[in-house]
Design a protein around this motif. Structure first.
Motif, PDB file in Angstrom:
ATOM      1  N   PHE A 141      30.790  45.379  11.551  1.00 29.85           N
ATOM      2  CA  PHE A 141      32.060  44.674  11.615  1.00 29.85           C
ATOM      3  C   PHE A 141      32.488  44.184  10.236  1.00 29.85           C
ATOM      4  N   PRO A 146      39.112  44.806   5.934  1.00 34.07           N
ATOM      5  CA  PRO A 146      39.771  45.093   4.654  1.00 34.07           C
ATOM      6  C   PRO A 146      39.453  43.981   3.660  1.00 34.07           C
TER       7      PRO A 146
ATOM      8  N   LEU B  19      38.212  41.135  15.254  1.00 34.93           N
ATOM      9  CA  LEU B  19      39.164  41.047  14.140  1.00 34.93           C
ATOM     10  C   LEU B  19      40.324  40.137  14.517  1.00 34.93           C
ATOM     11  N   LEU B  22      39.249  36.568  14.376  1.00 35.04           N
ATOM     12  CA  LEU B  22      39.132  36.139  12.972  1.00 35.04           C
ATOM     13  C   LEU B  22      40.504  35.863  12.377  1.00 35.04           C
ATOM     14  N   MET B  26      42.057  32.348  11.066  1.00 31.87           N
ATOM     15  CA  MET B  26      42.612  32.189   9.728  1.00 31.87           C
ATOM     16  C   MET B  26      44.003  31.576   9.814  1.00 31.87           C
ATOM     17  N   ILE B 258      43.851  50.913   1.639  1.00 29.01           N
ATOM     18  CA  ILE B 258      44.480  49.609   1.850  1.00 29.01           C
ATOM     19  C   ILE B 258      44.261  48.721   0.639  1.00 29.01           C
ATOM     20  N   PHE B 277      52.385  41.857   1.408  1.00 28.23           N
ATOM     21  CA  PHE B 277      51.271  40.942   1.646  1.00 28.23           C
ATOM     22  C   PHE B 277      51.159  39.912   0.517  1.00 28.23           C
ATOM     23  N   ILE B 281      52.033  35.898   0.821  1.00 34.74           N
ATOM     24  CA  ILE B 281      50.996  34.872   0.669  1.00 34.74           C
ATOM     25  C   ILE B 281      51.376  33.918  -0.452  1.00 34.74           C
ATOM     26  N   TYR B 286      53.229  32.708   6.262  1.00 35.14           N
ATOM     27  CA  TYR B 286      51.958  33.118   6.836  1.00 35.14           C
ATOM     28  C   TYR B 286      52.063  34.022   8.050  1.00 35.14           C
ATOM     29  N   VAL B 289      51.783  37.383   6.699  1.00 35.82           N
ATOM     30  CA  VAL B 289      50.426  37.643   6.210  1.00 35.82           C
ATOM     31  C   VAL B 289      49.512  38.040   7.360  1.00 35.82           C
ATOM     32  N   VAL B 292      50.211  41.482   8.765  1.00 31.82           N
ATOM     33  CA  VAL B 292      49.769  42.570   7.888  1.00 31.82           C
ATOM     34  C   VAL B 292      48.260  42.734   7.973  1.00 31.82           C
ATOM     35  N   VAL B 293      47.510  41.620   7.912  1.00 34.09           N
ATOM     36  CA  VAL B 293      46.048  41.717   7.974  1.00 34.09           C
ATOM     37  C   VAL B 293      45.622  42.339   9.301  1.00 34.09           C
ATOM     38  N   LEU B 296      46.622  46.221   9.356  1.00 39.04           N
ATOM     39  CA  LEU B 296      45.825  47.065   8.466  1.00 39.04           C
ATOM     40  C   LEU B 296      44.346  47.016   8.835  1.00 39.04           C
ATOM     41  N   GLY B 297      43.893  45.872   9.336  1.00 31.83           N
ATOM     42  CA  GLY B 297      42.511  45.789   9.819  1.00 31.83           C
ATOM     43  C   GLY B 297      42.277  46.762  10.959  1.00 31.83           C
ATOM     44  N   SER B 300      42.066  50.274   9.697  1.00 31.83           N
ATOM     45  CA  SER B 300      40.813  50.747   9.123  1.00 31.83           C
ATOM     46  C   SER B 300      39.731  50.903  10.182  1.00 31.83           C
TER      47      SER B 300
END
Lengths: 305, 321
Positions: A141, A146, B19, B22, B26, B258, B277, B281, B286, B289, B292-293, B296-297, B300
């Protein structure tokens, strides 16, 4: 009777003729001496490190980062060897302090990621089974995240941002590479006779892990950490370049490069950012050269010496 | 085969879930919330409090998370940008297209460079040509992408003036015309090429060692013994074995791309996701932000999933048990 005599003779011969196998340090030394590029790199690294740490002892940091509105964007002169930035600050002084800061954070992050990565990898590899499975899923993980974006977000939201929190954030998302490497090595090592024998004798697991397996994977750790050091110096400068590393009051090689985000500076004032760019390149190249020589030294098939 | 795909999916889904948790946490740590951009200082604090209660902003975090993720999944609701006063999905749309083209051209360049270099270097290993190519990969490994991109922009953009120094298209052109297309391509080449020249060194090295490995295998000796010509040995027997894993790696490249686009888009002021991004930021926008995270997370994670599946099709040895 005859046979015994001959074996004795052979034993005597062995003792006289065969040297002790060379120690790790002397192999590394020989490998570096054989590879002129690695030797030059090592000398360069030692030179830069001593110079920046030495000179920065005599430099007045407050003087360098003090804004001087009468000296904005001065071209290189005998007063300011590399000119001044938009705040009238001496670029050469920033370069010295910056190199020191970049090296320090590079070493710090490499050491911390090494510590976490090795412990994680040894534990997962040595215990194997379910523990390994769960730990590897966690690692997978972290690897998929990224990196750059997550670090930038954390840098911008952490309260009381400082150098310490910067290196902790970088460490938190950089320990996986070395952990994965050590884990696969530990998986092999624990099946070897010495580890099995120790286990049979009842040696506690942590003793086998850290007292016996760890020394056997130490060469791999040293090589990986050297190569990581090069990468970490690059990452720090990249993050500082984007404005999410060192704050501007604390110069680093990356903050000097970040002045080049202003097209005017990029186009017309190359003396501000070019030295830092060249220095980062040379530092990373020489750390890698030394790392590659170390890598060859740890693998008998690749040695040149 | 299907078993493998299902197992691999069972790893990817929790990753996406984790993800999103997380990313949500954030967002919680960030100052301000959905209301702070809309608040007029003249509004009565009690009314704001009532509104917060109504929107569920005072609930514990796990309830808020469930609310948020349901909105994202069912309605694609990623919130509003208080800078653009628009829905985040709208802002991201155009940027995503730009980044997609940049990434595509970069990937094309990457393989265009990697395949001939890797083949030459592997086929004629330890010759002068190989040493040149290995030298290039060696230097490429030590050069941070952003420094290379800066120097490329300085030399080719500013000093020689061969390429535009920013943007994605010259102003004043109508979309759809040939000039418009050419201008976009012109703006793409330098960013894509500088990213490709640095990221390709991995692939070159991989291809080189793969070919050197394959060269000594028994089936190649057999092919030669049968009298196959040297070009046939390389084109049919060795390349087939060495190129497939390379082709499968492109999913893993997404994570690298990325990171790369953040630098390259900032340096060339190319209006894509990476630049959005960094801008957002810096302006504390936010909700953009976070979106986008998250996107793109997920990209990937899906890239790695794709690569693993392709790799397992190509090479049955790596299928996880």
């Amino acid at each position: 009777m005859k046979i015994v005599e001959t074996t004795n003779a052979v034993e005597n011969l062995n003792i006289e003729n065969i040297n002790k196998s060379p120690s790790g340090v002397s192999i590394i030394w020989r490998e570096i001496m054989r590879d002129k590029l690695a030797l030059i790199s090592l000398v360069f690294l030692l030179l830069v490190t001593t110079l920046v740490y030495g000179i920065s002892l005599f430099l007045d940091l407050d003087q360098i980062v003090k804004i001087d509105l009468f000296a904005i964007h001065e071209p290189p002169s005998s007063d300011f060897w590399l000119g001044t930035d938009y705040g009238g600050r001496d670029v050469f002084g920033q370069l010295i302090i910056g190199t020191r800061n970049s090296l320090t954070i590079g070493f710090l992050v490499t050491l911390m990621t090494g510590l976490i990565g090795v412990t994680f990898g040894l534990t997962a590899g040595f215990f194997g089974g379910h523990i390994d499975n769960i730990m590897m899923r966690v690692l997978d993980f972290f690897i998929i995240l990224p990196f750059l974006m997550i670090v930038i977000v954390f840098v911008s939201i952490v309260p009381n941002y400082s150098i310490i929190s910067f290196s902790l954030i970088m460490t938190a998302f950089l320990w996986m590479g070395i952990a994965r490497l050590i884990r696969s090595k530990a998986l092999q090592e624990r099946e070897l006779d010495y580890a099995q024998a120790s286990k049979t004798l009842g040696t506690p697991r942590w003793k086998i892990m850290f007292g016996q397996v760890l020394p056997n994977v130490s060469s791999l750790i040293i090589v990986t950490m050297t190569l990581n050091l090069a990468a970490n110096i690059g990452l720090e400068s990249g993050l500082s370049f984007l404005g999410f590393g060192f704050p501007e009051e604390t110069p680093s090689l990356g903050t000097l490069l970040s002045y080049a985000r202003n097209p005017q500076t990029l186009e017309n004032r190359w003396w501000i950012w070019m030295p830092a760019a060249i220095l980062i390149f040379l530092l990373m190249l020489s750390v890698r050269n030394v790392g590659e020589a170390l890598k060859r030294a740890t693998d008998a098939r690749q040695r040149r010496g | 085969m299907w078993k493998f795909i299902v197992r691999r999916l069972l790893i990817a889904l929790p990753q996406i879930l984790l993800l999103s948790v997380l990313v949500f946490l954030m967002a919680q740590m960030m100052p301000g919330d959905a209301l702070s951009g809309l608040i007029d200082p003249n509004i009565d604090p009690a009314a704001i409090e009532a509104q917060r209660e109504r929107l569920g902003l005072n609930d514990p975090w796990h309830i808020q998370y469930v609310d948020w993720i349901t909105g994202v999944v069912t309605e694609g609701d990623l919130g509003r940008s208080f800078r653009y006063k628009m829905d985040v999905t709208e802002i991201i749309g155009q940027r995503l297209v730009n980044t997609f083209w940049l990434s595509l051209v970069t990937l094309i360049f990457t393989y265009l460079i990697a395949i001939p270099l890797g083949i030459t270097s592997g086929r004629y290993n330890d010759t002068f040509r190989d040493q040149m190519i290995t030298g290039y990969t060696y230097v490429g490994f030590a050069t941070p992408l952003f420094i290379f991109a800066l120097v490329a922009l300085w030399i080719l953009g500013f000093q020689f003036g061969w390429f535009p120094t920013g943007g994605s298209v010259s102003p004043g052109l109508t979309p759809g015309t040939f000039e418009y297309f050419l201008s976009r391509l012109h703006h793409l080449i330098l960013p894509a090429l500088s990213m490709a020249l640095i990221t390709t060194v991995n692939t070159v090295q991989y291809l080189r060692s793969e070919i050197i490995d394959t060269k000594q295998k028994d089936f190649i000796i057999t092919a030669r013994a049968k009298g196959a010509s040297e070009s046939r040995v390389y084109n049919r027997h060795i390349l087939r074995n060495s190129l497939l894993p390379i082709a499968a790696f492109f999913g893993f490249e997404i994570t690298g791309l990325i990171g790369g686009t953040i630098f390259v888009e900032t340096i060339y002021s190319y209006p894509g996701m990476g630049q959005l991004f960094i801008e957002s930021i810096n302006l504390r926008d936010y909700s953009v932000v976070i979106a986008v995270v998250l996107l793109l997370g997920i990209a990937s994670i899906l890239g790695a999933l794709l690569s693993d599946i392709i790799l397992s099709l190509v090479d049955p040895r790596i299928r996880i048990k």
